[in-house]
Design a protein around this motif. Structure first.
Motif, PDB file in Angstrom:
ATOM      1  N   MET A 100      35.103   7.497 -15.913  1.00  0.00           N
ATOM      2  CA  MET A 100      34.470   6.224 -16.314  1.00  0.00           C
ATOM      3  C   MET A 100      33.023   6.438 -16.749  1.00  0.00           C
ATOM      4  N   ALA A 102      31.761   4.815 -19.336  1.00  0.00           N
ATOM      5  CA  ALA A 102      31.295   3.606 -20.031  1.00  0.00           C
ATOM      6  C   ALA A 102      30.198   2.896 -19.245  1.00  0.00           C
ATOM      7  N   VAL A 104      29.312  -0.425 -18.262  1.00  0.00           N
ATOM      8  CA  VAL A 104      29.971  -1.726 -18.178  1.00  0.00           C
ATOM      9  C   VAL A 104      28.941  -2.795 -17.819  1.00  0.00           C
ATOM     10  N   PRO A 134      34.332  -7.980 -13.414  1.00  0.00           N
ATOM     11  CA  PRO A 134      35.029  -7.180 -12.407  1.00  0.00           C
ATOM     12  C   PRO A 134      34.414  -5.784 -12.336  1.00  0.00           C
ATOM     13  N   ILE A 136      35.442  -2.420 -12.505  1.00  0.00           N
ATOM     14  CA  ILE A 136      36.671  -1.751 -12.955  1.00  0.00           C
ATOM     15  C   ILE A 136      36.973  -0.539 -12.086  1.00  0.00           C
ATOM     16  N   LEU A 137      35.950   0.266 -11.849  1.00  0.00           N
ATOM     17  CA  LEU A 137      36.101   1.495 -11.073  1.00  0.00           C
ATOM     18  C   LEU A 137      36.490   1.193  -9.625  1.00  0.00           C
ATOM     19  N   PHE A 157      30.245   7.400 -12.986  1.00  0.00           N
ATOM     20  CA  PHE A 157      28.938   7.838 -13.466  1.00  0.00           C
ATOM     21  C   PHE A 157      27.856   6.913 -12.933  1.00  0.00           C
TER      22      PHE A 157
END
Ligand code: CTP
Ligand code: CA
Length: 239
Positions: A100, A102, A104, A134, A136-137, A157
């Motif tokens: 992950m 990204a 977010v 949300p 996500i991770l 990350f």
């Protein structure tokens, strides 16, 4: 200890990589966004493919174009955090690893205006109310914990500046605990890191379980190009 430079194979494995920033619409012409370039995520996708993996790259808004023409990288574009979550859930089913990278958006505008927001003559300025996106991770880690399904390796990350009494490494350790992922890659931003260069400094932190799987009890640090840093992360994802 394993050779830090050895590149284990990801032959026959499927890896989901997210990259870039999300864009959260406010009205048909405006959005909230961030400055993620997507470069680190693209480098991770390329390194994973080079190690033999089939890569699903889920890319948000990026400065650069995602890698094209690579036989083992498929690219899917998304804009919002909710679209990213949907894509990650779909792609993660049956995948061997999720990375992950990204950026977010933590919040999105609570109301989407169907028509462009206009200035008014009453002197009132609009107020934008935000609501949480949300995580996500964390949601995926929780889903894996409760159902036993999901990628065996989940990598998060964190870009931390530190500042004041906050040591970036300590913040990252706390984030690793809070998120419950297997690896957390700390990107130390600011300080003497040169902007505009393809250089980065990373520290790879591992959960207790991942530490014993890797045979590494201390975080592994790397300073160099984003491609080299991606290689360091991919090597640990493959073990
Ligand atoms: N992340 C996510 N969903 C979110 C926010 C973050 O999946 N809504 C992921 C990022 O892709 C990254 C990791 O979580 O891999 C850490 O992101 P970061 O923004 O550093 O952590 P946060 O928990 O949002 O904490 P902070 O308040 O420091 O932003
Ligand atoms: Ca965040």
């Amino acid at each position: 200890a394993p050779d830090a430079d050895a590149q284990p194979s990801l032959q026959g494995r499927t890896v989901v990589v997210t990259a870039g920033g999300t864009r959260e619409p406010l009205d048909p012409v405006r959005y909230l966004g961030n400055r993620s370039s997507g470069k680190q995520g693209f480098a991770l996708a390329e390194q994973a493919a080079a190690a033999g993996a089939q890569v699903h790259l889920v890319a948000g808004i990026t400065e650069a174009e995602p890698p094209t023409g690579h036989a083992r990288i498929s690219v899917e574009r998304i804009e919002t955090a909710e679209e990213l979550q949907e894509a990650v859930r779909r792609r993660s089913a049956g995948a061997d690893a999720l990375i992950m990278a990204a950026a977010v958006a933590d919040f999105r505008p609570a109301d989407y205006a169907q028509a462009k927001i206009k200035k008014t003559d009453d002197g009132q300025n609009p107020v934008i109310t935000l609501e949480r996106n949300p995580d996500i991770l964390a949601d995926l880690v929780e889903h894996r914990r409760s159902s036993g399904e999901g990628p065996p390796v989940i990598v998060g990350f964190a870009a931390e500046t530190g500042g004041g009494d906050d040591d970036p490494m300590k913040l990252a350790q706390q984030k690793l605990q809070r998120k419950g992922c297997d690896l957390l890659v700390l990107n130390q931003v600011g300080e003497n890191l040169v902007f505009g260069r393809d250089e980065t400094e990373i520290h790879v932190l591992a959960s207790a379980a991942a530490q014993s799987a890797l045979g590494e009890s201390e975080p592994v640090s790397w300073r160099g190009t984003k491609a080299e840093a991606a290689g360091v992360v991919v090597a640990r994802t493959a073990q």
